[in-house]
Structure formats: structure tokens, C-alpha cells
Design a protein around this motif. Structure first.
Motif, PDB file in Angstrom:
ATOM      1  N   ARG A  19      45.561  18.145  19.305  1.00  0.00           N
ATOM      2  CA  ARG A  19      45.300  19.355  20.069  1.00  0.00           C
ATOM      3  C   ARG A  19      44.799  18.979  21.462  1.00  0.00           C
ATOM      4  O   ARG A  19      43.915  18.143  21.611  1.00  0.00           O
ATOM      5  N   ILE A  20      45.399  19.584  22.479  1.00  0.00           N
ATOM      6  CA  ILE A  20      44.984  19.358  23.861  1.00  0.00           C
ATOM      7  C   ILE A  20      44.285  20.619  24.332  1.00  0.00           C
ATOM      8  O   ILE A  20      44.876  21.693  24.357  1.00  0.00           O
ATOM      9  N   GLU A  21      43.009  20.494  24.700  1.00  0.00           N
ATOM     10  CA  GLU A  21      42.248  21.661  25.141  1.00  0.00           C
ATOM     11  C   GLU A  21      41.345  21.285  26.293  1.00  0.00           C
ATOM     12  O   GLU A  21      41.092  20.109  26.558  1.00  0.00           O
ATOM     13  N   LEU A  22      40.852  22.291  27.000  1.00  0.00           N
ATOM     14  CA  LEU A  22      39.989  22.026  28.142  1.00  0.00           C
ATOM     15  C   LEU A  22      38.670  21.408  27.704  1.00  0.00           C
ATOM     16  O   LEU A  22      38.101  21.764  26.677  1.00  0.00           O
ATOM     17  N   THR A  23      38.191  20.477  28.511  1.00  0.00           N
ATOM     18  CA  THR A  23      36.835  19.959  28.331  1.00  0.00           C
ATOM     19  C   THR A  23      35.857  20.929  28.996  1.00  0.00           C
ATOM     20  O   THR A  23      36.250  21.878  29.686  1.00  0.00           O
ATOM     21  N   ALA A  24      34.552  20.668  28.799  1.00  0.00           N
ATOM     22  CA  ALA A  24      33.543  21.485  29.484  1.00  0.00           C
ATOM     23  C   ALA A  24      33.711  21.377  30.989  1.00  0.00           C
ATOM     24  O   ALA A  24      33.570  22.367  31.732  1.00  0.00           O
ATOM     25  N   ALA A  25      34.037  20.176  31.475  1.00  0.00           N
ATOM     26  CA  ALA A  25      34.271  19.998  32.913  1.00  0.00           C
ATOM     27  C   ALA A  25      35.480  20.800  33.367  1.00  0.00           C
ATOM     28  O   ALA A  25      35.484  21.393  34.457  1.00  0.00           O
ATOM     29  N   GLY A  26      36.531  20.837  32.529  1.00  0.00           N
ATOM     30  CA  GLY A  26      37.722  21.594  32.880  1.00  0.00           C
ATOM     31  C   GLY A  26      37.440  23.085  33.009  1.00  0.00           C
ATOM     32  O   GLY A  26      37.971  23.761  33.902  1.00  0.00           O
ATOM     33  N   ARG A  27      36.598  23.607  32.128  1.00  0.00           N
ATOM     34  CA  ARG A  27      36.235  25.024  32.220  1.00  0.00           C
ATOM     35  C   ARG A  27      35.407  25.290  33.473  1.00  0.00           C
ATOM     36  O   ARG A  27      35.574  26.325  34.140  1.00  0.00           O
ATOM     37  N   ALA A  28      34.521  24.354  33.812  1.00  0.00           N
ATOM     38  CA  ALA A  28      33.720  24.509  35.033  1.00  0.00           C
ATOM     39  C   ALA A  28      34.614  24.476  36.269  1.00  0.00           C
ATOM     40  O   ALA A  28      34.395  25.227  37.231  1.00  0.00           O
ATOM     41  N   GLN A  29      35.635  23.609  36.251  1.00  0.00           N
ATOM     42  CA  GLN A  29      36.567  23.551  37.372  1.00  0.00           C
ATOM     43  C   GLN A  29      37.288  24.894  37.549  1.00  0.00           C
ATOM     44  O   GLN A  29      37.469  25.381  38.667  1.00  0.00           O
ATOM     45  N   ALA A  30      37.720  25.471  36.434  1.00  0.00           N
ATOM     46  CA  ALA A  30      38.438  26.743  36.495  1.00  0.00           C
ATOM     47  C   ALA A  30      37.530  27.863  36.993  1.00  0.00           C
ATOM     48  O   ALA A  30      37.949  28.707  37.800  1.00  0.00           O
ATOM     49  N   ARG A  31      36.288  27.883  36.527  1.00  0.00           N
ATOM     50  CA  ARG A  31      35.344  28.907  37.016  1.00  0.00           C
ATOM     51  C   ARG A  31      35.131  28.750  38.517  1.00  0.00           C
ATOM     52  O   ARG A  31      35.057  29.742  39.258  1.00  0.00           O
ATOM     53  N   ALA A  32      35.015  27.505  38.972  1.00  0.00           N
ATOM     54  CA  ALA A  32      34.811  27.259  40.401  1.00  0.00           C
ATOM     55  C   ALA A  32      35.987  27.790  41.217  1.00  0.00           C
ATOM     56  O   ALA A  32      35.802  28.339  42.311  1.00  0.00           O
ATOM     57  N   LEU A  33      37.202  27.638  40.697  1.00  0.00           N
ATOM     58  CA  LEU A  33      38.363  28.167  41.402  1.00  0.00           C
ATOM     59  C   LEU A  33      38.310  29.691  41.459  1.00  0.00           C
ATOM     60  O   LEU A  33      38.559  30.289  42.518  1.00  0.00           O
ATOM     61  N   GLY A  34      37.991  30.327  40.337  1.00  0.00           N
ATOM     62  CA  GLY A  34      37.896  31.783  40.337  1.00  0.00           C
ATOM     63  C   GLY A  34      36.845  32.290  41.308  1.00  0.00           C
ATOM     64  O   GLY A  34      37.054  33.280  42.019  1.00  0.00           O
ATOM     65  N   GLU A  35      35.707  31.610  41.357  1.00  0.00           N
ATOM     66  CA  GLU A  35      34.643  32.003  42.293  1.00  0.00           C
ATOM     67  C   GLU A  35      35.086  31.826  43.740  1.00  0.00           C
ATOM     68  O   GLU A  35      34.783  32.652  44.610  1.00  0.00           O
ATOM     69  N   ALA A  36      35.827  30.747  44.008  1.00  0.00           N
ATOM     70  CA  ALA A  36      36.328  30.508  45.362  1.00  0.00           C
ATOM     71  C   ALA A  36      37.333  31.583  45.766  1.00  0.00           C
ATOM     72  O   ALA A  36      37.315  32.078  46.905  1.00  0.00           O
ATOM     73  N   TRP A  37      38.224  31.946  44.837  1.00  0.00           N
ATOM     74  CA  TRP A  37      39.188  33.000  45.148  1.00  0.00           C
ATOM     75  C   TRP A  37      38.479  34.329  45.383  1.00  0.00           C
ATOM     76  O   TRP A  37      38.850  35.090  46.283  1.00  0.00           O
ATOM     77  N   ALA A  38      37.464  34.606  44.583  1.00  0.00           N
ATOM     78  CA  ALA A  38      36.719  35.856  44.770  1.00  0.00           C
ATOM     79  C   ALA A  38      36.056  35.873  46.142  1.00  0.00           C
ATOM     80  O   ALA A  38      36.070  36.898  46.846  1.00  0.00           O
ATOM     81  N   ALA A  39      35.466  34.758  46.537  1.00  0.00           N
ATOM     82  CA  ALA A  39      34.794  34.679  47.834  1.00  0.00           C
ATOM     83  C   ALA A  39      35.781  34.876  48.983  1.00  0.00           C
ATOM     84  O   ALA A  39      35.417  35.404  50.041  1.00  0.00           O
ATOM     85  N   ARG A  40      37.023  34.452  48.783  1.00  0.00           N
ATOM     86  CA  ARG A  40      38.065  34.604  49.805  1.00  0.00           C
ATOM     87  C   ARG A  40      38.707  35.980  49.771  1.00  0.00           C
ATOM     88  O   ARG A  40      39.517  36.317  50.644  1.00  0.00           O
ATOM     89  N   GLY A  41      38.387  36.771  48.758  1.00  0.00           N
ATOM     90  CA  GLY A  41      38.992  38.087  48.648  1.00  0.00           C
ATOM     91  C   GLY A  41      40.414  38.086  48.142  1.00  0.00           C
ATOM     92  O   GLY A  41      41.201  38.989  48.445  1.00  0.00           O
ATOM     93  N   VAL A  42      40.778  37.057  47.355  1.00  0.00           N
ATOM     94  CA  VAL A  42      42.138  36.983  46.801  1.00  0.00           C
ATOM     95  C   VAL A  42      42.371  38.146  45.840  1.00  0.00           C
ATOM     96  O   VAL A  42      41.553  38.418  44.955  1.00  0.00           O
ATOM     97  N   THR A  43      43.484  38.831  46.017  1.00  0.00           N
ATOM     98  CA  THR A  43      43.873  39.937  45.143  1.00  0.00           C
ATOM     99  C   THR A  43      45.173  39.569  44.443  1.00  0.00           C
ATOM    100  O   THR A  43      46.213  39.426  45.094  1.00  0.00           O
ATOM    101  N   LEU A  44      45.100  39.394  43.143  1.00  0.00           N
ATOM    102  CA  LEU A  44      46.278  38.983  42.374  1.00  0.00           C
ATOM    103  C   LEU A  44      47.038  40.211  41.873  1.00  0.00           C
ATOM    104  O   LEU A  44      46.456  41.098  41.246  1.00  0.00           O
ATOM    105  N   ALA A  45      48.326  40.224  42.126  1.00  0.00           N
ATOM    106  CA  ALA A  45      49.177  41.299  41.616  1.00  0.00           C
ATOM    107  C   ALA A  45      49.731  40.963  40.241  1.00  0.00           C
ATOM    108  O   ALA A  45      49.951  41.857  39.419  1.00  0.00           O
ATOM    109  N   GLN A  46      49.974  39.670  39.970  1.00  0.00           N
ATOM    110  CA  GLN A  46      50.511  39.220  38.691  1.00  0.00           C
ATOM    111  C   GLN A  46      49.915  37.862  38.356  1.00  0.00           C
ATOM    112  O   GLN A  46      49.555  37.095  39.254  1.00  0.00           O
ATOM    113  N   VAL A  47      49.853  37.578  37.060  1.00  0.00           N
ATOM    114  CA  VAL A  47      49.393  36.267  36.591  1.00  0.00           C
ATOM    115  C   VAL A  47      50.342  35.807  35.493  1.00  0.00           C
ATOM    116  O   VAL A  47      50.585  36.527  34.522  1.00  0.00           O
ATOM    117  N   ALA A  48      50.880  34.602  35.657  1.00  0.00           N
ATOM    118  CA  ALA A  48      51.745  34.000  34.644  1.00  0.00           C
ATOM    119  C   ALA A  48      51.081  32.731  34.134  1.00  0.00           C
ATOM    120  O   ALA A  48      50.424  32.010  34.900  1.00  0.00           O
TER     121      ALA A  48
END
Length: 236
Positions: A19-48
Motif C-alpha cells: 500500500r502506498i499512502e501519504l506520510t505525515a510529512a506528505g499531509r503537511a506538504q498538502a496542507r501547506a499548498l492549500g494554505e498558500a492557494w487560499a492566501a493567493r485567492g485561488v478559486t478552483l472551478a474543478q478538481v480532478a
């Protein structure tokens, strides 16, 4: 023009396991990206998302951070075309062929076995074996008819991207969560790059990196590749 943000999944567990799954560091990386996009005001119309757990979990952490900041976060849609090329199966089945085949491949396999036996240098030796097998795969030189070819893999990514370009509303921003090979295939499609160059790109794609493509009718442009500014202060 519309924008496609292609994200590689966060750091994941070893690829030799069941099984290949995210590590704790991987989840932190993803949260950091979401926070960065929020700070930039990114508005997503679709997610794949690709069909693997690591793709879905990376997207979930990013979208959770967006929602926490009050930003739109559409429900992800699974796109099978965004799956990675079958790297684990290729290495598992390709290594015995190297060992039995003689020449450079056999020497690389022997060096890996020796490194594993002495408990030193195995990571570098494995990387050489992996790159050798993948180069054979990209060249169509492996006899695994039941596995998707590299050309077939690239074609699937290209069809998905062409479909998005044809149907996406003008000015929309779309996020796609996938693996390194898929990110490289997107870049290769935009630049009409040959298979060997696409394969080389796939070796350098960073965890939760963002590759940006912009498109309009009849035009597709690469704007950014492998960007990880959001990881400043977060686990790499």
C-alpha cells in the motif's frame, strides 16, 4: 485563458509495499499548498484526481485548507487517465530480466544485490536500476504486453488534457492531482517533447510541486514547472 494546476502528490510511503499512502510529512506538504492557494485567492472551478489513494489524500488535504479559509473547494472527480505509469510492476518484473540478460543491465542488478547485502549504497544502486528499466520501458523494449505502454500512458494523459481544453469555461482554474510521471506527461504534451525527455522530467518532479498550464482554443502553454514555494518552512 484558463489555467490548469497540476499537483504531484505529497511524500508517500515506500513503493515496495502493498500500500502506498501519504506520510505525515506528505499531509503537511498538502496542507501547506492549500494554505498558500487560499492566501493567493485561488478559486478552483474543478478538481480532478488520479485513481490512487495518495492522489485523493493530497487533494483532500489541499481542499480542506481551502475550505478552512473560506475558499471554494469543489468535490474531486476521479480521472483514471491521471494514474501513474506502472512503475512498481515494471521494476518487480524487470529486475529478473536484467539479472538474466547480461551486459549493463546484469551489472546494475549485481551492484544492487551487493549494496543490499552490505547495507550501504542500496538507494543509489536501486536508482540506477530503476532508471535503466524505465528507459527500456519508454523505448518499448520490455516484453510486458499486459501493461500499458509508455506511449499509451502519454496518449491517455493527452486525451484527458485535450478534453479539458475543449470543454473548460474560459477563465476557469482547474486543479489536477496525480503522480510524477503524469506531471511530466502534461509537460511533454504541451511542449511536444520526445519520450526520453518526458521520462527524465518524471525523475525530478517534487512532492506537492505545482506545474501550471494555460490554455485557450487551439493554444496550450507551459507557464511554470515543479514550483514548491509553498514548502518554505514545511517538510520537503
Amino acid at each position: 485563458m484558463s489555467t490548469l494546476l497540476v499537483v504531484r502528490h505529497g511524500e508517500a510511503t515506500g513503493y515496495g509495499g502493498a500500500r502506498i499512502e501519504l506520510t505525515a510529512a506528505g499531509r503537511a506538504q498538502a496542507r501547506a499548498l492549500g494554505e498558500a492557494w487560499a492566501a493567493r485567492g485561488v478559486t478552483l472551478a474543478q478538481v480532478a484526481v488520479g485513481p490512487s489513494e495518495r492522489h485523493a489524500d493530497t487533494a483532500a488535504a489541499v481542499l480542506e485548507a481551502l475550505r478552512a479559509a473560506g475558499r471554494p473547494a469543489p468535490a474531486p472527480v476521479v480521472a483514471p487517465e491521471l494514474d501513474e505509469y506502472p512503475a512498481v510492476a515494471l521494476v518487480t518484473r524487470g529486475l529478473p530480466l536484467l539479472q538474466a540478460g547480461g551486459g549493463e543491465g546484469a551489472a546494475l542488478a549485481a551492484a544492487l544485490a551487493a549494496a543490499q547485502a552490505r547495507g550501504a549504497g542500496a538507494e543509489r544502486a536501486f536508482d540506477r536500476v530503476y532508471r535503466h528499466i524505465m528507459a527500456q520501458y519508454a523505448a518499448g523494449a520490455l516484453p510486458f504486453a499486459d501493461l500499458i505502454t509508455f506511449a499509451g500512458f502519454r496518449a491517455g494523459v493527452g486525451r484527458w488534457l485535450d478534453g479539458l481544453c475543449a470543454a473548460c469555461p474560459r477563465g476557469a482554474t482547474v486543479a489536477a492531482f496525480a503522480s510524477a510521471g503524469t506531471v511530466a506527461a502534461f509537460v511533454g504534451h504541451a511542449l511536444a517533447a520526445p519520450d526520453d525527455r518526458v521520462l527524465e522530467l518524471s525523475f525530478v518532479v517534487r512532492n506537492t510541486s505545482v506545474t501550471e498550464l494555460r490554455f485557450t482554443t487551439g493554444r496550450l502553454s507551459l507557464v511554470g514547472f515543479n514550483e514548491v514555494a509553498h514548502l518554505a518552512g514545511a517538510p520537503h
